[in-house]
Design a protein around this motif. Structure first.
Motif, PDB file in Angstrom:
ATOM      1  N   UNK A   1       0.827  -1.216   0.000  1.00 24.75           N
ATOM      2  CA  UNK A   1       0.000   0.000   0.000  1.00 24.75           C
ATOM      3  C   UNK A   1       0.855   1.257   0.000  1.00 24.75           C
ATOM      4  N   UNK A   2       2.075   1.162   0.558  1.00 23.88           N
ATOM      5  CA  UNK A   2       2.978   2.302   0.602  1.00 23.88           C
ATOM      6  C   UNK A   2       3.353   2.829  -0.775  1.00 23.88           C
ATOM      7  N   UNK A   3       3.156   2.010  -1.798  1.00 19.24           N
ATOM      8  CA  UNK A   3       3.497   2.442  -3.154  1.00 19.24           C
ATOM      9  C   UNK A   3       2.382   3.229  -3.837  1.00 19.24           C
ATOM     10  N   UNK A   4       1.213   3.253  -3.200  1.00 26.20           N
ATOM     11  CA  UNK A   4       0.080   3.964  -3.813  1.00 26.20           C
ATOM     12  C   UNK A   4       0.222   5.472  -3.646  1.00 26.20           C
ATOM     13  N   UNK A   5      -0.385   6.219  -4.569  1.00 26.44           N
ATOM     14  CA  UNK A   5      -0.428   7.677  -4.430  1.00 26.44           C
ATOM     15  C   UNK A   5      -1.401   8.029  -3.308  1.00 26.44           C
ATOM     16  N   UNK A   6      -1.366   9.298  -2.881  1.00 29.24           N
ATOM     17  CA  UNK A   6      -2.249   9.735  -1.794  1.00 29.24           C
ATOM     18  C   UNK A   6      -3.713   9.420  -2.074  1.00 29.24           C
ATOM     19  N   UNK A   7      -4.135   9.706  -3.306  1.00 33.32           N
ATOM     20  CA  UNK A   7      -5.530   9.474  -3.667  1.00 33.32           C
ATOM     21  C   UNK A   7      -5.888   7.997  -3.670  1.00 33.32           C
TER      22      UNK A   7
ATOM     23  N   UNK B   1     -10.915  13.993   1.730  1.00 36.48           N
ATOM     24  CA  UNK B   1     -10.361  14.727   0.588  1.00 36.48           C
ATOM     25  C   UNK B   1      -9.128  15.535   0.957  1.00 36.48           C
ATOM     26  N   UNK B   2      -8.675  15.431   2.207  1.00 37.00           N
ATOM     27  CA  UNK B   2      -7.549  16.262   2.648  1.00 37.00           C
ATOM     28  C   UNK B   2      -6.302  16.011   1.807  1.00 37.00           C
ATOM     29  N   UNK B   3      -5.649  17.077   1.447  1.00 39.43           N
ATOM     30  CA  UNK B   3      -4.394  17.094   0.693  1.00 39.43           C
ATOM     31  C   UNK B   3      -4.395  16.271  -0.600  1.00 39.43           C
ATOM     32  N   UNK B   4      -5.558  16.227  -1.258  1.00 38.11           N
ATOM     33  CA  UNK B   4      -5.607  15.576  -2.564  1.00 38.11           C
ATOM     34  C   UNK B   4      -5.769  16.647  -3.648  1.00 38.11           C
ATOM     35  N   UNK B   5      -5.378  16.285  -4.870  1.00 36.02           N
ATOM     36  CA  UNK B   5      -5.547  17.212  -5.993  1.00 36.02           C
ATOM     37  C   UNK B   5      -7.039  17.389  -6.266  1.00 36.02           C
TER      38      UNK B   5
ATOM     39  N   UNK C   1     -10.037  14.804  -5.537  1.00 32.87           N
ATOM     40  CA  UNK C   1     -11.127  15.136  -4.615  1.00 32.87           C
ATOM     41  C   UNK C   1     -12.460  14.756  -5.254  1.00 32.87           C
ATOM     42  N   UNK C   2     -12.611  15.124  -6.539  1.00 33.28           N
ATOM     43  CA  UNK C   2     -13.849  14.785  -7.247  1.00 33.28           C
ATOM     44  C   UNK C   2     -14.061  13.266  -7.296  1.00 33.28           C
ATOM     45  N   UNK C   3     -12.982  12.542  -7.599  1.00 28.35           N
ATOM     46  CA  UNK C   3     -13.114  11.082  -7.680  1.00 28.35           C
ATOM     47  C   UNK C   3     -13.520  10.487  -6.339  1.00 28.35           C
ATOM     48  N   UNK C   4     -12.927  11.015  -5.268  1.00 22.34           N
ATOM     49  CA  UNK C   4     -13.246  10.486  -3.933  1.00 22.34           C
ATOM     50  C   UNK C   4     -14.710  10.765  -3.597  1.00 22.34           C
ATOM     51  N   UNK C   5     -15.165  11.985  -3.871  1.00 22.24           N
ATOM     52  CA  UNK C   5     -16.570  12.312  -3.594  1.00 22.24           C
ATOM     53  C   UNK C   5     -17.510  11.448  -4.443  1.00 22.24           C
ATOM     54  N   UNK C   6     -17.104  11.235  -5.688  1.00 19.60           N
ATOM     55  CA  UNK C   6     -17.912  10.391  -6.570  1.00 19.60           C
ATOM     56  C   UNK C   6     -18.036   8.981  -5.987  1.00 19.60           C
ATOM     57  N   UNK C   7     -16.925   8.497  -5.492  1.00 18.46           N
ATOM     58  CA  UNK C   7     -16.912   7.148  -4.922  1.00 18.46           C
ATOM     59  C   UNK C   7     -17.770   7.076  -3.654  1.00 18.46           C
ATOM     60  N   UNK C   8     -17.686   8.117  -2.844  1.00 18.09           N
ATOM     61  CA  UNK C   8     -18.508   8.153  -1.625  1.00 18.09           C
ATOM     62  C   UNK C   8     -19.994   8.164  -2.014  1.00 18.09           C
ATOM     63  N   UNK C   9     -20.302   8.881  -3.100  1.00 21.76           N
ATOM     64  CA  UNK C   9     -21.674   8.879  -3.613  1.00 21.76           C
ATOM     65  C   UNK C   9     -22.117   7.477  -4.028  1.00 21.76           C
TER      66      UNK C   9
END
Ligand SMILES: Nc1ncnc2c1ncn2[C@@H]1O[C@H](COP(=O)(O)OP(=O)(O)OP(=O)(O)O)[C@@H](O)[C@H]1O
Ligand SMILES: [Mg+2]
Length: 235
Positions: A133-139, A163-167, A171-179
């Motif tokens: 998991x350490x190899x993954x990007x923040x998002x 969404x903290x400290x994401x591009x 942020x949009x992708x994370x919100x979409x996923x939460x939806x």
């Protein structure tokens, strides 16, 4: 309104210091509820108190009508609540697959099916399941943390600043996923620093300030509330 989660007059803190002075919130089935408020307001403490990580000194937490006040996290997870902390929410030295398995450590039956269902929901991390998991990007880490929290099919999901400290794009992708997760039948309690985004996304919202309820209402109405705007949205 059938509340999946009901928090009533919760008092909590650290050591001698009281941080939450009687906070009340409710999340009904299929709702996305946002909690916003300035730094240090007690938003993270509220989620920790709900999830049994900080002890509740007064008041009550109910999950689908059942009293879960001060129940330990491993048992709360089994009752249908999951939590994604603000930081350190994945194990970097474990693989993606191992991280997901950890999300289900209290219930091993049907593990394979649940893994596949979660990978279906997160196609970006599926092909990388054997990587650390350490190899993954923040998002992507944030996606993994969400995925892990879904391993036990929660009725309600507590998210601390996903969404903290994401591009902006992430942020949009994370919100979409939460939806998506919400449309799948999971109620969401979302703490956000990104208040405008959270209010345009949630159905209802609470403003927390200095450990107390300050405002509550329909999220969209709060976006237009002059006082909320001035104090908390930088308007
Ligand atoms: N482990 C701890 N021990 C002692 N005090 C703490 C601890 N964690 C948080 N606090 C204090 O509790 C208060 C509320 O912190 P909390 O993290 O809940 O705020 P927050 O609303 O989540 O803030 P942020 O927007 O910065 O994440 C702050 O004054 C903080 O310094
Ligand atoms: Mg916080």
């Amino acid at each position: 309104m059938t509340a999946v989660l009901r928090v009533q007059d919760v008092v909590a803190g650290y050591g001698e210091v009281e941080i939450l002075h009687g906070v009340s919130i409710a999340v009904s089935e299929a709702e996305i509820v946002a909690v916003i408020g300035p730094n240090g307001a007690g938003k993270s403490t509220l989620l920790k108190a709900i999830f049994g990580l900080v002890s509740v000194r007064g008041g009550r937490v109910e999950l689908v009508g059942r009293d879960v006040t001060n129940i330990a996290p491993d048992r709360i997870v089994q009752s249908g609540m999951s939590y994604v902390p603000q930081t350190e929410n994945v194990f970097p030295s474990l693989t993606i697959n191992e991280n997901l398995e950890m999300g289900a450590y209290v219930r091993r039956d049907g593990l394979r099916d649940r893994l596949e269902r979660v990978y279906d929901l997160f196609p970006d991390i599926a092909p990388r399941r054997a990587e650390r998991a350490g190899r993954l990007s923040g998002g992507q880490r944030q996606m993994l943390a969400l995925a892990r929290a879904l391993m036990l099919d929660p009725k309600v999901l507590l998210l601390d600043e996903p969404s903290a400290s994401l591009s902006p794009k992430m942020v949009d992708s994370i919100f979409e996923k939460i939806g998506d997760i919400n449309r799948g039948g999971t109620a969401i309690l979302l703490v956000e620093q990104n208040a405008k985004e959270a209010l345009s996304f949630a159905s209802r919202a609470y403003v927390l300030a200095m450990g107390e309820n300050r405002f509550e209402g329909e999220a969209k109405e709060m976006l237009d509330n002059e006082e909320v705007g001035k104090l908390y949205l930088g308007a």
